[in-house]
Scaffold this motif. Structure first.
Motif, PDB file in Angstrom:
ATOM      1  N   TYR A   1      -3.406  -0.400   8.035  1.00  0.00           N
ATOM      2  CA  TYR A   1      -3.752  -1.151   6.203  1.00  0.00           C
ATOM      3  C   TYR A   1      -2.069  -1.259   6.736  1.00  0.00           C
ATOM      4  O   TYR A   1      -1.750  -0.580   5.858  1.00  0.00           O
TER       5      TYR A   1
ATOM      6  N   THR B   1       4.298  -1.361   6.270  1.00  0.00           N
ATOM      7  CA  THR B   1       4.077  -2.638   6.674  1.00  0.00           C
ATOM      8  C   THR B   1       4.333  -2.397   8.370  1.00  0.00           C
ATOM      9  O   THR B   1       4.468  -2.497   9.079  1.00  0.00           O
TER      10      THR B   1
ATOM     11  N   TRP C   1      -5.208  -3.981  13.019  1.00  0.00           N
ATOM     12  CA  TRP C   1      -5.556  -4.148  11.355  1.00  0.00           C
ATOM     13  C   TRP C   1      -6.629  -3.755  11.464  1.00  0.00           C
ATOM     14  O   TRP C   1      -7.412  -4.582  11.458  1.00  0.00           O
TER      15      TRP C   1
ATOM     16  N   GLY D   1      -1.793  -7.664  -4.998  1.00  0.00           N
ATOM     17  CA  GLY D   1      -1.294  -8.485  -3.775  1.00  0.00           C
ATOM     18  C   GLY D   1      -0.412  -9.904  -5.005  1.00  0.00           C
ATOM     19  O   GLY D   1       0.013  -9.400  -5.822  1.00  0.00           O
TER      20      GLY D   1
ATOM     21  N   SER E   1      -7.256 -10.532   1.238  1.00  0.00           N
ATOM     22  CA  SER E   1      -7.249  -9.281   2.282  1.00  0.00           C
ATOM     23  C   SER E   1      -8.105  -8.574   1.942  1.00  0.00           C
ATOM     24  O   SER E   1      -8.680  -7.891   2.198  1.00  0.00           O
ATOM     25  N   THR E   2      -7.406  -8.302  -0.619  1.00  0.00           N
ATOM     26  CA  THR E   2      -8.047  -7.040  -0.856  1.00  0.00           C
ATOM     27  C   THR E   2      -9.629  -7.198  -0.718  1.00  0.00           C
ATOM     28  O   THR E   2     -10.548  -6.253  -1.203  1.00  0.00           O
TER      29      THR E   2
ATOM     30  N   HIS F   1     -11.065  -5.254   1.975  1.00  0.00           N
ATOM     31  CA  HIS F   1     -10.424  -4.030   2.217  1.00  0.00           C
ATOM     32  C   HIS F   1     -11.678  -3.616   1.507  1.00  0.00           C
ATOM     33  O   HIS F   1     -11.698  -2.512   1.259  1.00  0.00           O
TER      34      HIS F   1
ATOM     35  N   THR G   1      -4.331 -15.004   4.131  1.00  0.00           N
ATOM     36  CA  THR G   1      -3.013 -13.861   5.036  1.00  0.00           C
ATOM     37  C   THR G   1      -2.937 -13.023   3.448  1.00  0.00           C
ATOM     38  O   THR G   1      -3.320 -13.286   3.090  1.00  0.00           O
ATOM     39  N   THR G   2      -2.032 -11.645   4.676  1.00  0.00           N
ATOM     40  CA  THR G   2      -2.445 -11.135   3.455  1.00  0.00           C
ATOM     41  C   THR G   2      -0.341 -10.851   3.362  1.00  0.00           C
ATOM     42  O   THR G   2       0.263 -11.114   4.002  1.00  0.00           O
TER      43      THR G   2
ATOM     44  N   HIS H   1      -6.300 -10.851   8.689  1.00  0.00           N
ATOM     45  CA  HIS H   1      -6.782  -9.838   8.041  1.00  0.00           C
ATOM     46  C   HIS H   1      -8.266 -10.256   8.216  1.00  0.00           C
ATOM     47  O   HIS H   1      -8.524 -11.293   9.118  1.00  0.00           O
TER      48      HIS H   1
END
Ligand code: SF4
Ligand code: SF4
Lengths: 193, 588
Positions: free
Chosen positions: B26, B32, B49, B369, B414-415, B418, B443-444, B452
């Motif tokens: 992740y 990253t 991912w 983020g 993305s969070t 997550h 997007t992340t 994601h």
């Protein structure tokens, strides 16, 4: 004491510091040196103040430069040059673009962009090239090539032949952008000579 | 052949050369780019991912149990999320080699805390390797797989910001092939039900003993003998700073720091008059050296908060030599420079949400983020941040505590995938009266724009199912789910107003793609018409970096403005518009 050369590049996230750092480290590599660099990624890049450190010589240990140890500083923005002025060896070459990017702290009224930035730069850097990199970049056909112009001017103080720089540029950018970048770079060289 | 590579590129390269066939992770700074680089080897190495670090860890563990060489990547706080599988995989062990690459962020360049991942290695009783530059990162990665397979143990490779993001020369080699051996059924080996788990527990201790012997013999730990006045034990990047600042010292470089190679440490200590331990973050090795009864310096001289640097070690050296310890000062011309903190980009859709939320007197529980930047002035619209997914659950807890104000939880797309979903289940099932706003920019973004589960694309570049946040929210039991376009401030304000008034929980999905990710503009650059501007400062309160102001007189930097249209909605005097030529062109 050490034979390692250190160069610091400063600017604002999004200005293309990383590319300039790539080209410089590639040039050092082509010249046969050991090379280490340090770059900023992640959150700080969102329009924040960023630096890249490039060190080369026979054997390089730390990627980070000590205070007053850099032999050259290139900055794509004026106040960013001052922010890292303490990294540069006294009297060493500083190339600073006349670019003025107003931080939001200034726009919101919390801080002031120094009116006397030109004088401050002249006082902080006895060996200053304060250049209109944006105009040169425009001339080269890409207003964003500020980074290559500054690198070109900086190259006048670094010990690599021009042909080696061109080779380094060719290895670091997409084929169709090589010519434009080389033009921006040589305009930078001319500004500093 | 040698290449100039970042530590993260080198880790990816090392994995490929080691014959890895499975990689999951992740995104998280500074880790990253490992998978972003690993995917260039996708013909040989499957890369993905995962929705979060726990899933990435478990998936890689699964591949290793099936006899594949596998690895997973995450930042230090990601390992907290994956700590559950870590602690038990340490018991179960592996069949194929398994390496968890964890990147620490001393100095918190892009993190909410400092954590020393080596503590997890000791906690789980497994080996940890600490490369000191990109060259070692590649080499250690390969050796980690050997250690893992030989001892049937997961291995942690600990990187740090200055290893991951510094570039140096890396010697390259060809790939060794290690095709997966296939899953071999063996329940007592792979299933830690208590009866078998107790046997595993005993094995873990025996393995630790074997590993200690292996670490003693390993060339990952090496002595560079010089004079005998001062001996320094150094790990990771700290080794490079030691070489720079103490060139005359004898050095014990620990590349394999846990389990501690006691005999090597004792032998080294016996050969030097004074011993110093230099390591970043915790006094991990130092504490152990002292426990062996060996006197040494360490945290008494070397700071444990923030990252080390040659500059900080110079001060250590000066102190050891009884000299003045003044830190290098800034040059006089640099005092009072305006700060330049990171900010939301021009045209960032999050700006619309924060601007709308600014109209309400609510508590906002935030998350991690780009939108974390909304906590800063002039937006000031976030009140707490805890951890990934915390925006949802913390909001729930604040509301349930009896807080008088209404509570908004804010979480990125993305969070949300997550770890926001589990919090949302808590909100729905236990009925808190909160508004959860998912700021969906497709997007992340903060880590550099990774895909994601909602984007419809995999790391390998294939199209895939795009999971809908709205449907997910409904499935979690939220009845009031709506979508807003954050560039329309009035509509966004209206949506918040209605949902804050409505009883029970709601989800508002604020959807607009990150313009930076798509390298797109939303319209033509705008300009401030000087004659109309009354210098009220309203447009400055949205914190757009394209709007520059001197003495409250705003002007728009046309190179930076992406024409998102938020600032004109702030202006009561209609002073922000397309420039005249553009307007005329638009009319014809
Ligand atoms: S990268 Fe995208 S999400 Fe992040 S601040 Fe910029 S526009 Fe907003
Ligand atoms: S339209 Fe206004 S708010 Fe949007 S990017 Fe341009 S200056 Fe910034």
């Amino acid at each position: 004491m050490s034979e390692t050369s250190s160069v610091i590049l400063a600017g604002v996230g999004g200005q293309g510091i990383l590319l300039a750092s790539n080209i410089l480290s590639r040039a050092a590599l082509l010249a046969g040196h050991d090379v280490k660099t340090n770059e900023v990624h992640g959150m700080a890049q969102r329009g924040g103040s960023v630096v890249a450190e490039i060190r080369y010589g026979e054997k390089v240990h730390s990627p980070l430069i000590e205070p007053f140890a850099a032999c050259a500083l290139g900055s794509l923005e004026q106040i960013e040059a001052l922010r890292y002025a303490h990294v540069l060896a006294p009297g060493a070459l500083a190339v600073v673009s006349r670019m003025r990017l107003v931080p939001t702290t200034v726009s919101s009224g919390a801080a002031k962009y120094p009116d006397d930035i030109g004088e401050r730069l002249a006082r902080a850097f006895p060996n200053l090239r304060h250049i209109d990199a944006a105009a040169a970049a425009e001339k080269a056909g890409n207003p964003r090539a500020n980074n290559l112009v500054v690198l070109g001017a900086l190259s006048m103080g670094l010990d690599f032949p021009e042909a080696l720089w061109e080779k380094a540029i060719a290895e670091c950018v997409k084929a169709k952008f090589v010519d434009m970048n080389v033009v921006a770079f040589s305009l930078g060289r001319r500004l500093a000579s | 052949m040698q290449e100039l590579m970042s530590g993260n590129e080198a880790i990816a390269r090392g994995a490929w050369e080691a014959g890895v066939t499975f990689a999951s992770g992740y995104p998280g700074t500074p880790s990253t780019e490992i998978l972003e680089n690993a995917v260039q080897y996708k013909a040989d190495m499957y890369c993905e991912w995962a929705p979060n670090e726990k899933v990435a860890f478990e998936a890689a563990a699964g591949a290793a149990l099936a006899g594949a060489r596998s690895f997973c990547t995450m930042k230090h706080v990601g390992l907290n999320v994956a700590a559950d599988p870590l602690m038990t995989l340490a018991y179960v062990g592996t069949a194929g080699g398994f390496v968890a690459v964890v990147a620490d962020d001393p100095g918190m360049h892009s993190s909410q805390n400092e954590q020393d991942t080596r503590q997890y290695a000791r906690f789980a009783k497994i080996p940890v390797l600490e490369p000191a530059d990109a060259g070692e990162a590649r080499e250690f990665m390969k050796k980690a797989f050997g250690i893992s397979e030989r001892h049937r143990t997961p291995v942690i490779l600990r990187s740090t910001t200055r290893v991951s993001h510094a570039r140096s020369l890396v010697a390259l080699a060809e790939r060794e092939e290690h095709p997966p051996t296939g899953f071999v059924k063996d329940p007592p080996r792979f299933v830690p039900i208590p009866a078998w788990g107790r046997k595993m527990r005993v094995k873990v201790e025996a393995r630790l003993h074997e590993l200690r012997t292996a670490a003693e013999l390993s060339d990952l730990n090496r002595v560079e003998m010089a004079g005998n006045e001062l001996g320094i034990i150094a790990c990771g990047i700290a080794y490079q700073y030691v070489k720079e600042v103490f060139p005359e010292a004898a050095v014990l470089k620990l590349g394999w720091s846990y389990p501690f190679p006691d005999a090597t440490i004792r032998d080294f200590a016996s050969k030097v008059k004074r011993l110093l331990v230099v390591e970043e973050l915790d006094d991990f090795v130092e504490e152990h050296v002292r426990s062996l009864g060996i006197p040494c310096d360490g945290r008494d001289l070397v700071p444990g908060i923030g990252e080390l640097s040659p500059e900080r070690l110079r001060i250590v050296r000066a102190r050891m030599e009884g000299r003045d310890t003044e830190a290098a000062t800034m040059v006089a011309e640099a005092v009072d420079l305006p700060g330049r903190p990171p900010v939301l980009c021009p045209g960032c859709p999050h700006r619309g949400v924060f601007t709308a939320l600014g109209r309400f007197d609510v508590v906002v529980a935030g998350d991690i983020g780009c939108y974390s930047l909304g906590v800063m002035p002039p937006l000031n619209r976030m009140d707490t941040i805890l951890c990934m997914g915390g925006g949802v659950s913390v909001a729930h807890g604040i509301a349930k505590s009896g807080e008088k104000k209404k509570v908004v939880g804010m979480v990125g797309d993305s969070t949300f995938f997550h770890s926001g979903i589990t919090g949302l289940l808590d909100v729905a099932v236990n009925r808190s009266d909160v508004v959860i706003c998912v700021v969906d920019n497709r997007t992340t973004a903060m880590t550099g724009h990774q895909d994601h589960p909602g984007t419809g694309r995999t790391l390998m570049g294939d199209d895939t199912v795009a999971v809908s946040i709205e449907e997910m929210a409904r499935c979690c039991g939220i009845n009031r789910v709506r979508t807003v376009y954050p560039y329309d401030i009035e509509a966004t304000v209206g949506a918040f107003k209605e949902e804050l008034e409505a009883p029970g929980p709601s989800v508002i999905v604020s959807r607009a793609p990150c313009p930076l990710a798509r390298k797109m503009t939303l319209g033509k650059p705008l300009k401030v018409v000087a004659e109309k501007c009354r210098k009220c400062g309203a447009c400055l309160r949205i914190g757009c970096p394209a709007i520059e102001a001197a003495d409250r007189r705003p002007s728009i930097n046309t190179n930076a403005c992406v024409g998102c249209g938020i600032c004109p909605q702030m202006c009561k005097f209609d002073a922000i518009r397309l420039d005249q030529e553009e307007e005329e062109r638009a009319l014809t």
